[in-house]
Design a protein around this motif. Structure first.
Motif, PDB file in Angstrom:
ATOM      1  N   PRO A 132      10.858 -13.444 -28.052  1.00 62.11           N
ATOM      2  CA  PRO A 132      10.074 -14.676 -28.001  1.00 62.11           C
ATOM      3  C   PRO A 132       9.257 -14.799 -26.711  1.00 62.11           C
ATOM      4  N   ALA A 133       8.031 -15.277 -26.848  1.00 55.08           N
ATOM      5  CA  ALA A 133       7.152 -15.502 -25.694  1.00 55.08           C
ATOM      6  C   ALA A 133       6.123 -16.551 -26.079  1.00 55.08           C
ATOM      7  N   CYS A 134       5.535 -17.174 -25.061  1.00 53.73           N
ATOM      8  CA  CYS A 134       4.469 -18.146 -25.296  1.00 53.73           C
ATOM      9  C   CYS A 134       3.147 -17.531 -24.828  1.00 53.73           C
ATOM     10  N   ALA A 135       2.053 -18.213 -25.093  1.00 53.70           N
ATOM     11  CA  ALA A 135       0.732 -17.697 -24.759  1.00 53.70           C
ATOM     12  C   ALA A 135       0.586 -17.421 -23.264  1.00 53.70           C
ATOM     13  N   SER A 136       1.101 -18.315 -22.412  1.00 52.54           N
ATOM     14  CA  SER A 136       0.950 -18.110 -20.969  1.00 52.54           C
ATOM     15  C   SER A 136       1.755 -16.901 -20.490  1.00 52.54           C
ATOM     16  N   MET A 137       2.921 -16.670 -21.079  1.00 49.19           N
ATOM     17  CA  MET A 137       3.716 -15.496 -20.719  1.00 49.19           C
ATOM     18  C   MET A 137       2.978 -14.212 -21.103  1.00 49.19           C
ATOM     19  N   LEU A 138       2.405 -14.201 -22.308  1.00 48.70           N
ATOM     20  CA  LEU A 138       1.657 -13.030 -22.768  1.00 48.70           C
ATOM     21  C   LEU A 138       0.396 -12.823 -21.937  1.00 48.70           C
ATOM     22  N   ALA A 139      -0.264 -13.926 -21.577  1.00 46.52           N
ATOM     23  CA  ALA A 139      -1.486 -13.832 -20.772  1.00 46.52           C
ATOM     24  C   ALA A 139      -1.202 -13.151 -19.444  1.00 46.52           C
ATOM     25  N   ALA A 140      -0.104 -13.520 -18.802  1.00 43.44           N
ATOM     26  CA  ALA A 140       0.258 -12.909 -17.515  1.00 43.44           C
ATOM     27  C   ALA A 140       0.634 -11.438 -17.701  1.00 43.44           C
ATOM     28  N   ARG A 141       1.374 -11.150 -18.760  1.00 40.96           N
ATOM     29  CA  ARG A 141       1.846  -9.786 -19.000  1.00 40.96           C
ATOM     30  C   ARG A 141       0.707  -8.843 -19.389  1.00 40.96           C
ATOM     31  N   LEU A 142      -0.197  -9.329 -20.239  1.00 38.86           N
ATOM     32  CA  LEU A 142      -1.269  -8.482 -20.764  1.00 38.86           C
ATOM     33  C   LEU A 142      -2.591  -8.621 -20.008  1.00 38.86           C
ATOM     34  N   GLU A 143      -2.619  -9.562 -19.057  1.00 41.98           N
ATOM     35  CA  GLU A 143      -3.839  -9.824 -18.272  1.00 41.98           C
ATOM     36  C   GLU A 143      -5.036 -10.143 -19.175  1.00 41.98           C
ATOM     37  N   ILE A 144      -4.804 -11.093 -20.066  1.00 40.47           N
ATOM     38  CA  ILE A 144      -5.818 -11.588 -21.003  1.00 40.47           C
ATOM     39  C   ILE A 144      -5.808 -13.103 -20.895  1.00 40.47           C
ATOM     40  N   PRO A 145      -6.980 -13.762 -20.932  1.00 38.19           N
ATOM     41  CA  PRO A 145      -7.000 -15.221 -20.822  1.00 38.19           C
ATOM     42  C   PRO A 145      -6.115 -15.895 -21.877  1.00 38.19           C
ATOM     43  N   ARG A 146      -5.379 -16.915 -21.433  1.00 40.00           N
ATOM     44  CA  ARG A 146      -4.443 -17.629 -22.312  1.00 40.00           C
ATOM     45  C   ARG A 146      -5.142 -18.210 -23.536  1.00 40.00           C
ATOM     46  N   GLN A 147      -6.356 -18.749 -23.360  1.00 43.69           N
ATOM     47  CA  GLN A 147      -7.066 -19.366 -24.485  1.00 43.69           C
ATOM     48  C   GLN A 147      -7.341 -18.334 -25.583  1.00 43.69           C
ATOM     49  N   ALA A 175       6.595 -16.194 -36.047  1.00 43.12           N
ATOM     50  CA  ALA A 175       7.388 -17.386 -36.343  1.00 43.12           C
ATOM     51  C   ALA A 175       7.680 -18.120 -35.040  1.00 43.12           C
ATOM     52  N   GLN A 176       7.629 -19.427 -35.121  1.00 41.77           N
ATOM     53  CA  GLN A 176       7.977 -20.245 -33.956  1.00 41.77           C
ATOM     54  C   GLN A 176       9.488 -20.277 -33.830  1.00 41.77           C
ATOM     55  N   VAL A 177       9.993 -19.928 -32.636  1.00 40.84           N
ATOM     56  CA  VAL A 177      11.439 -19.912 -32.433  1.00 40.84           C
ATOM     57  C   VAL A 177      11.915 -21.040 -31.528  1.00 40.84           C
ATOM     58  N   GLU A 178      10.971 -21.620 -30.767  1.00 40.40           N
ATOM     59  CA  GLU A 178      11.367 -22.696 -29.861  1.00 40.40           C
ATOM     60  C   GLU A 178      10.133 -23.457 -29.391  1.00 40.40           C
ATOM     61  N   LEU A 179      10.330 -24.755 -29.109  1.00 40.21           N
ATOM     62  CA  LEU A 179       9.314 -25.586 -28.461  1.00 40.21           C
ATOM     63  C   LEU A 179       9.858 -26.007 -27.109  1.00 40.21           C
TER      64      LEU A 179
END
Length: 196
Positions: free
Chosen positions: A30-45, A61-65
């Motif tokens: 599980p990861a959120c957009a900001s976590m992926l943005a930092a990891r992949l160096e791609i803008p969060r939007q 699938a959403q696993v957590e909010l």
């Protein structure tokens, strides 16, 4: 799930898109957009846009909010560890094995493989929806033949053995009992190491 079968052409296209493929690979946990943005160096939007599209297609699938002040983060995860694109996603472009029948044809072998993926994929999807299982059996073996003649002899013997077994266990098609099964036996050269 270990494996998910994709029949929707839009979901198939999404898994073939390089950006979305990277995101799917990064969402084994599980990861959120900001976590992926930092990891992949791609803008969060940009990541958020792709994640929304893939979630809509059922690939995520959403696993957590998580609530952080006035913001809410969605933790998403890939719905499977790996994916197989069913030829069903190509609909009318799927090869018809009955039109290509030739025991020694690579084209027919591929048509049979495509039909196997389509049929077993549909059975797997249906069984998961019904929360039931179904019986399958597979054999995978590597054989080194000393010559093309030995390979041909092996193929002939295997064909006779399979025909004998099929005749022995096949129930008359007029019978009201029993369930039809499909048997596909394939033999092809293995890929050499380093072959893409």
């Amino acid at each position: 799930m270990d494996l998910e079968v994709i029949e929707d052409p839009r979901a198939a296209a999404a898994t073939l898109d390089p950006m979305r493929r990277r995101l799917l690979a990064g969402l084994g946990e599980p990861a959120c957009a900001s976590m992926l943005a930092a990891r992949l160096e791609i803008p969060r939007q940009k990541i958020t846009y792709h994640l929304n599209q893939m979630a809509e297609l059922g690939l995520l699938a959403q696993v957590e909010l998580r609530h952080k002040g006035i913001m809410t983060e969605r933790l998403l995860q890939a719905t499977a560890a790996s994916y197989v694109i069913s030829p069903e996603s190509l609909a009318s472009l799927t090869p018809a094995p009955e039109d290509l029948r030739n025991e020694f044809s690579a084209t027919w072998l591929l048509a049979l493989a495509a039909r196997t993926i389509r049929e077993v994929g549909a059975l797997l999807i249906g069984a998961r929806r019904a929360r039931k299982g179904f019986g399958t059996f597979a054999i995978d073996a590597d054989i080194v033949f000393a010559s093309a003649r030995e390979r041909a002899e092996f193929s002939a013997e295997l064909g006779l053995a399979v025909a004998r077994l099929a005749t022995k266990y096949h129930v008359n098609t007029n019978s009201t009992t029993g369930r039809a099964h499909r048997l596909v036996v394939a033999l092809h050269p293995t890929l050499k190491e380093g072959t893409p």
